[in-house]
Design an enzyme around this catalytic site. Structure first.
Site, PDB file in Angstrom:
ATOM      1  CE  LYS A  75      -3.748  -2.477   2.247  1.00  0.00           C
ATOM      2  NZ  LYS A  75      -4.385  -2.871   3.514  1.00  0.00           N
ATOM      3  CD  GLN A 116      -3.297  -4.551   6.693  1.00  0.00           C
ATOM      4  OE1 GLN A 116      -3.218  -3.570   5.964  1.00  0.00           O
ATOM      5  NE2 GLN A 116      -3.981  -5.634   6.346  1.00  0.00           N
ATOM      6  CG  ASP A 146      -9.488  -0.192   5.375  1.00  0.00           C
ATOM      7  OD1 ASP A 146      -9.400  -0.454   4.160  1.00  0.00           O
ATOM      8  OD2 ASP A 146      -8.760  -0.706   6.251  1.00  0.00           O
TER       9      ASP A 146
END
Ligand code: NDP
Length: 303
Positions: free
Chosen positions: A60, A104, A127
């Site tokens: 990412k 994460q 997200d």
């Protein structure tokens, strides 16, 4: 049968993101000149050294740099306390130089993922996991950050010319990060599919999946979807990433999806491979959400 090339479609999305990031950096993003010199900035929070998380976050960061965006890695040890992690998220929420925050998953067991995700400011929740953004998705409010994997699925279908309106979609899997939001996005006005969601307690799964014009497999079980479960001419989107032993490889393993690709592909009108299908789209949609968060932060509307 057409193989949907997730890498190529992700590159298209990333090229658009790069242009938007460049416009923001040049101060031309708003069209009215009030967005001078803002470089979109994502912060990736990682707890511990889970090898998959290390590699996902590195990927990412690499893609963010390729798009002309800034990223920062905030690293905590496996045993970080709840209070310390939440305090750091509060600080990142308050920092105007941070546009997107991603924690994460998976988190160590002593941390409550829902609580941690919900601590992220909805405006920086790239997200799309906070309650507010999930609620906005359900309400079909414009501007909700949709979770990246399901948003990537919709984008893959759209850019491959697959019509969803009026089609029977079957989603196998009901997780918060893939199955449920994928079903919501495909049900929403504009996508207009007729959606059925299956899970581990679904009776006679094959009878349901055989009804699908578009089948989305988000299960996490290698090759669970076999040829007899798929209708002739169906579109199949394989979200699964499963590591299986393969002595012929140097690494001793390889990645396969939730679909028995070799047997299913000949029956399909369109199918995604694993790897190279949904995976690259997840990262691309994260970048798109991040540039949109930066645009909104500086008042570029319609982002
Ligand atoms: P979860 O484990 O959270 O959810 C799996 C879902 O599949 C559950 O709803 C479960 O049902 C259902 N399921 C399990 N076994 C069966 C079965 N035998 N029949 C029918 N349904 C079943 O996984 P995720 O949604 O997080 O991920 C799914 C897969 O997608 C994984 O392989 C993951 O690695 C991959 N993934 C890929 C991404 C990408 O970028 N390509 C991103 C995210 C995930 P129940 O709810 O009843 O337990």
């Amino acid at each position: 049968m057409t193989l949907i090339d997730g890498n190529a479609i992700a590159q298209e999305v990333l090229a658009e993101v790069k242009q938007r990031a460049a416009a923001l950096a040049a101060g031309t993003g708003a069209g009215d000149g009030d967005a001078a010199g803002v470089v979109p900035h994502a912060v990736f929070v990682r707890v511990g050294d889970d090898p998959a998380s290390v590699s996902y976050v590195a990927k990412k960061q690499r893609v963010a740099a390729e798009c002309g965006m800034r990223s920062t890695l905030v690293l905590f040890p496996e045993n970080v306390s709840r209070d310390e992690l939440l305090a750091r998220l509060d600080a990142l929420n308050a920092d105007p130089a941070v546009h997107g925050i991603l924690v994460q998953a998976p988190l160590p067991r002593h941390l409550d993922e829902t609580e941690v995700f919900n601590r992220i400011s909805p405006a920086k929740d790239v997200d799309g996991f906070t309650s507010l953004n999930v609620g906005r998705l359900v309400q079909e409010q414009p501007g909700a950050f949709a979770p990246c994997t399901p948003a990537g699925i919709v984008e893959l279908l759209r850019r491959s010319g697959v019509v969803t309106a009026g089609k029977r979609v079957v989603v196998v899997g009901r997780s918060l990060i893939v199955g449920k939001p994928a079903a919501l996005l495909l049900l929403a006005r504009g996508a207009d599919a007729t959606v059925t969601v299956c899970h581990s307690r679904t009776a006679d799964l094959g009878a349901v999946t055989r009804e699908a014009d578009i089948l989305v497999a988000a299960i996490g079980k290698p090759r669970l979807i076999t040829a007899d479960m798929v209708k002739e001419g169906a579109v199949v989107i394989d979200v699964g990433i499963n590591r299986v032993p393969d002595p012929s490889r140097k690494s001793g393993h390889r990645l396969v999806g939730d679909v028995d690709f070799d047997a299913v592909a000949p029956k399909c009108s369109f199918i995604t491979p694993v790897p190279g299908g949904v995976g690259p789209m997840t990262v691309a949609m994260l970048m798109r959400n991040t540039v949109a968060a930066a645009e909104r932060a500086v008042g570029v509307f319609g982002a």
